[in-house]
Design a protein around this motif. Sequence first.
Motif, PDB file in Angstrom:
ATOM      1  N   GLU A   1      38.881   4.604 -20.201  1.00 51.44           N
ATOM      2  CA  GLU A   1      40.280   5.011 -20.407  1.00 51.44           C
ATOM      3  C   GLU A   1      41.240   4.130 -19.613  1.00 51.44           C
ATOM      4  O   GLU A   1      42.454   4.199 -19.807  1.00 51.44           O
TER       5      GLU A   1
ATOM      6  N   THR B   1      49.254   2.310 -31.116  1.00 50.76           N
ATOM      7  CA  THR B   1      48.442   1.974 -29.933  1.00 50.76           C
ATOM      8  C   THR B   1      49.289   1.268 -28.873  1.00 50.76           C
ATOM      9  O   THR B   1      48.951   1.268 -27.701  1.00 50.76           O
TER      10      THR B   1
ATOM     11  N   THR C   1      53.027   2.705 -21.271  1.00 58.13           N
ATOM     12  CA  THR C   1      52.250   2.054 -22.333  1.00 58.13           C
ATOM     13  C   THR C   1      50.839   1.676 -21.875  1.00 58.13           C
ATOM     14  O   THR C   1      50.153   0.892 -22.529  1.00 58.13           O
ATOM     15  N   SER C   2      50.397   2.219 -20.750  1.00 60.98           N
ATOM     16  CA  SER C   2      49.069   1.815 -20.239  1.00 60.98           C
ATOM     17  C   SER C   2      47.949   2.364 -21.121  1.00 60.98           C
ATOM     18  O   SER C   2      48.147   3.259 -21.941  1.00 60.98           O
ATOM     19  N   MET C   3      46.769   1.824 -20.904  1.00 55.79           N
ATOM     20  CA  MET C   3      45.566   2.300 -21.600  1.00 55.79           C
ATOM     21  C   MET C   3      45.314   3.768 -21.269  1.00 55.79           C
ATOM     22  O   MET C   3      44.941   4.560 -22.139  1.00 55.79           O
TER      23      MET C   3
ATOM     24  N   GLY D   1      40.449   0.818 -19.510  1.00 57.31           N
ATOM     25  CA  GLY D   1      40.140  -0.492 -20.082  1.00 57.31           C
ATOM     26  C   GLY D   1      39.223  -1.307 -19.185  1.00 57.31           C
ATOM     27  O   GLY D   1      39.244  -2.551 -19.247  1.00 57.31           O
TER      28      GLY D   1
ATOM     29  N   LEU E   1      47.700   5.797 -23.145  1.00 58.81           N
ATOM     30  CA  LEU E   1      47.279   5.822 -24.550  1.00 58.81           C
ATOM     31  C   LEU E   1      46.208   6.898 -24.767  1.00 58.81           C
ATOM     32  O   LEU E   1      46.277   7.690 -25.718  1.00 58.81           O
ATOM     33  N   HIS E   2      45.226   6.935 -23.869  1.00 55.45           N
ATOM     34  CA  HIS E   2      44.173   7.945 -24.013  1.00 55.45           C
ATOM     35  C   HIS E   2      44.751   9.360 -23.908  1.00 55.45           C
ATOM     36  O   HIS E   2      44.421  10.235 -24.700  1.00 55.45           O
TER      37      HIS E   2
ATOM     38  N   GLU F   1      47.163  -3.722 -33.796  1.00 55.12           N
ATOM     39  CA  GLU F   1      47.872  -2.451 -33.649  1.00 55.12           C
ATOM     40  C   GLU F   1      47.174  -1.368 -34.457  1.00 55.12           C
ATOM     41  O   GLU F   1      46.710  -1.602 -35.569  1.00 55.12           O
TER      42      GLU F   1
ATOM     43  N   ARG G   1      42.138  -0.922 -27.347  1.00 50.79           N
ATOM     44  CA  ARG G   1      43.136   0.121 -27.633  1.00 50.79           C
ATOM     45  C   ARG G   1      42.930   0.674 -29.044  1.00 50.79           C
ATOM     46  O   ARG G   1      43.068   1.869 -29.294  1.00 50.79           O
TER      47      ARG G   1
ATOM     48  N   GLU H   1      40.380  -6.753 -24.765  1.00 49.03           N
ATOM     49  CA  GLU H   1      41.312  -5.753 -24.250  1.00 49.03           C
ATOM     50  C   GLU H   1      42.218  -5.177 -25.343  1.00 49.03           C
ATOM     51  O   GLU H   1      42.498  -3.989 -25.380  1.00 49.03           O
ATOM     52  N   ARG H   2      42.664  -6.028 -26.243  1.00 53.72           N
ATOM     53  CA  ARG H   2      43.606  -5.559 -27.269  1.00 53.72           C
ATOM     54  C   ARG H   2      42.913  -4.634 -28.269  1.00 53.72           C
ATOM     55  O   ARG H   2      43.426  -3.571 -28.617  1.00 53.72           O
TER      56      ARG H   2
END
Length: 564
Positions: free
Chosen positions: A377, A532, A448-450, A379, A453-454, A550, A357, A353-354
């Motif tokens: 998008e 990220t 801060t969600s995935m 995750g 982020l996308h 990161e 990102r 998962e990490r």
Amino acid sequence: MSHFVAMTTIVGTAGSGDAPWWQTAVIYHVYPRSFMDTDGDGVGDLPGVTSRLEYLVGLGVDAVWLSPFYRSPMVDFGYDVTDHCDVDPLFGTLADVDELIARAHQLGLRVVLDFVPNHTSDQHRWFVEARSSRQHPRRDWYVWSDPAPGGGVPNNWRSEFGGPAWTLDEATGQYYYHAYLSEQPNLNWHHPDVRRAMFDVLRFWLHRGVDGFRLDAFRRLYVDLSFPDEPENAAYDPAVDNESFAVVPIHTSEQPELFDTVTELRRWIDGLGDHVLIGEIYLGVEPLMRYHGTAERPGLHLAGNFNLLWTNWDADSIADLVTAYESALPGHAWPNWVLGNHDRSRIASRVGERQARVAAMFLLTVRGTPTIYYGDELGMSDVDITPDAVQDPWEKNVPGKGFGRDPVRTPMPWDLSDHAGFSTVAPWLPLGPDHERRNVERQRDDPTSMLTLHRRLIELRRTVPALALGAIDAVVAVEGVLVYRRHVDQQQVFVLLEMAGRPVTIHMDSLLGTDALPAVEGIDAIEILMSTALDRQGVEGTAVALRADEGLVIGLLHAATPGH
Ligand code: GLC
């Protein structure tokens, strides 16, 4: 510079301001069975896709490519087509496609269809006619051979999905060839009428307004009709490998005629407008290049680059891959990158998962057209499928070896309602066990969600021209961090991706003092444009402290930089 693990300068050149749309686009891949169900049968459909187009606009993507929705007995879930110019009732009607295209265009989205030229369903009228008698005029639309002299299959050609690539048609006493399932007989592209018929299919969809095609199983269109045995593959390991790896497919892929067809297709479609052809081509860097053609004899617009699917996820390996790919690309060609699709394990499952990102930041900042597989998008991970829930024919043919593709085709989790808003009934494949936490509703407003982020990365690509069209160079692996530079005109940004799972400090001033970056002057500070983790921005010193897992996009600030 003892801490440099690998250092290469390569230059993937910048695109131009009037670049075609498919060079600046972010493509989003929808598997229609699993995106959105509107008619309550547990299977996604075209009105479902249309109803979610605004979501894609919100995400910021430019084009949507749809896996097949054509008429099909669904033995290979739509990749076994009985009518390339009609819609399977499971997915809707032709009017629904028209509606989808019209709405997408209204919203500024392009639509790319999956074109399945290599084979049809064995239920297709063409094949039913072809197998009806050896004399039928349609016979040679498919690939037939007599049995071997002593009986049995004509040669050692293997099916992708296990077993021989030949099936006996008992009534006429000959074998037909199928690169995939026996229910997917290969068309004979050597036959001019087949080629004409398939160009007609493309014309049909172009008239309905589509913007391009993804070309399924494209390597395999032509086979050597003298049917020589394939050479054995010394690297084949029956314990883990797909059985088709037992032989090297030199007589069933990349036949010379294929490249004439590529050029013909490209010239033809370019003559009709602003379209894209994307090849499904599972090949390493060097052999892939052939699909780009030359400046004089053009190839595909985008030759699907799947190398991330099998390259180790570490800074050295990815630096090597980017370097090899960018160095091999001919000057006229444009790169593209894929992290996942409906056939391969999802990125979050492959790298965790990490790192998923970090992978998203790579995909959306490296040079080339990115394709996002639906749900990545959020995750989404591969979902365990119990034996009684298996749908995929590959898993059914070759159980337990991990080839099954159901885990990556589970429904998109939209919200917190029943069945995650995908359907009103139990879906055809189970939802992921994390769908109550991992869904669009939950992630949409989470800063801060995935998903955020996308969205933010795509936005950054829009606002920083160096990321969309800039050149790439200075691809370095340093202490587990992948570094590269993107630049166009006076603008340059660096991407730093921590891939080893440990905190590390990168000294940009000493990095920039090396031969890898002769063009860059000394700097006074850096500006973090995005992390990220989505939790920091702003100006810092030239020693960039990266946290474990990161990724950062940074700009460089010189003393003369305005505002500094
Ligand atoms: C392509 C598709 C895959 C399908 C196969 C046969 O590889 O991506 O899903 O099963 O072709 O059509």
